[in-house]
Enzyme design. Sequence first.
Site, PDB file in Angstrom:
ATOM      1  N   ILE A 233      25.267  -2.398  28.292  1.00  0.00           N
ATOM      2  CA  ILE A 233      26.162  -1.199  28.034  1.00  0.00           C
ATOM      3  C   ILE A 233      27.052  -1.234  29.248  1.00  0.00           C
ATOM      4  CG2 ILE A 233      26.568   1.262  28.052  1.00  0.00           C
ATOM      5  CD1 ILE A 233      24.083   1.339  26.140  1.00  0.00           C
TER       6      ILE A 233
ATOM      7  N   ASP B 239      17.520  -2.409  43.527  1.00  0.00           N
ATOM      8  CA  ASP B 239      16.098  -2.022  42.511  1.00  0.00           C
ATOM      9  C   ASP B 239      16.040  -0.533  43.195  1.00  0.00           C
ATOM     10  OD1 ASP B 239      13.643  -1.202  41.605  1.00  0.00           O
ATOM     11  OD2 ASP B 239      13.054  -3.223  41.846  1.00  0.00           O
TER      12      ASP B 239
ATOM     13  N   TYR C 212      10.519   6.711  20.467  1.00  0.00           N
ATOM     14  CA  TYR C 212      11.061   6.974  21.623  1.00  0.00           C
ATOM     15  C   TYR C 212      10.324   7.554  22.726  1.00  0.00           C
ATOM     16  CZ  TYR C 212      15.369   7.406  24.424  1.00  0.00           C
ATOM     17  OH  TYR C 212      16.453   6.675  25.351  1.00  0.00           O
TER      18      TYR C 212
ATOM     19  N   LYS D   5      15.065  11.451  29.109  1.00  0.00           N
ATOM     20  CA  LYS D   5      16.524  11.569  28.916  1.00  0.00           C
ATOM     21  C   LYS D   5      16.836  13.085  28.827  1.00  0.00           C
ATOM     22  CE  LYS D   5      17.923   7.319  28.659  1.00  0.00           C
ATOM     23  NZ  LYS D   5      19.002   6.714  29.672  1.00  0.00           N
TER      24      LYS D   5
ATOM     25  N   ALA E 157      17.315  -3.686  27.499  1.00  0.00           N
ATOM     26  CA  ALA E 157      16.306  -2.503  27.520  1.00  0.00           C
ATOM     27  C   ALA E 157      15.766  -1.942  26.339  1.00  0.00           C
ATOM     28  CB  ALA E 157      17.097  -1.767  28.643  1.00  0.00           C
TER      29      ALA E 157
END
Length: 261
Positions: free
Chosen positions: A27, A71, A162, A169, A202
Site C-alpha cells: 500500500i 525498524d 483478524y 487498529k 503483510a
Amino acid sequence: MTIPTVKAKLLEGKKGLIVGIANEHSIAWGCARAFRAFGAELAVTYLNEKARPYVEPLARELEAPIVLPMDVVQPGQMEAVFERIAQSWGELDFVIHSIAFAPRDTLAGRVVDAPLEGFLKTMEVSCWSFIRMAQLAEPLMKNGGTLFTMTYYGSQMVVENYNIMGVAKAALESAVRYMAAELGPKGIRVHAISPGPLATRAASGIPEFDALLDKAKRKAPARELVSIEDVGTATAFLAHDAARLMTGQVLYIDGGYHIID
C-alpha cells in the site's frame, strides 16, 4: 488502475516520508507513486538489510534523495531518519505510516489468549510507532502538514481471523482522533485510511485471508477490490492544502465508495 499523468503538480514543493514499502504490492508503494506523480519529493525507508534489495529499486524509481533503514523496534532508527530529514530538508509536509505487525502465534490465537509479550509487540509496531513518528515530525511541520496511517474495518466490527490486529487498529484509530485534536492548532492534520482487504505481503499472515478477499469483493458496490493506486490517489488528495479542514477521520475506500466518517 494506473495513476493518471497530470499536468498540474498538485503537491509540487511538498516533502514527505514514506514508511512501509516492502515491494511493488505494498500500500505504501501505491501511495508513494501517487504522491510522486503529483510532484512531491519523497524520503523512503526499508525495514532491514533483507528488505533493502526490494525497496532500493523502487526508491530510485521515485527519485528519492533519502533512503534509510527503519525498524521501529530498533532503538534510534526512527530518530535517525527524522534527523536526516531535518539536516537535508529542514522541514516535512507529510508522513505515510503503513506498517503493522503481530507475532504469528499471537495473531493466530484468540484475543483472550494473547500473551503479554505478543500484545505489547503488536501495539508497539502497529500503534505506538505512529504516535512516535508524529512526535518526531511535529517540529519539522513548521507550516502545518498531514500524518497518515493505515487501518481496517476489523477495528470496529469483529472480522473472523483478524483477532489481535483488530484491537491494535482500534487503538490506532483512537490515537488518530486524539492526535488530531492536539496537533490541529498547529495546522497538522491526522488521518487513518481504511482501504479494505488488499493482497499485500503483510496481509498474507492473516489466516484464511483469501476467503476474506473473496467475501469483500462480493460485498463491494463495484464488485471489485480497490487497488493500491486507488488508495494512493485518495490519500494524496488529503495531503493537499484544499483538504485542510479534514482531520481526525477515517477514510473508507471500498469498491467504489469514498466515505469520510
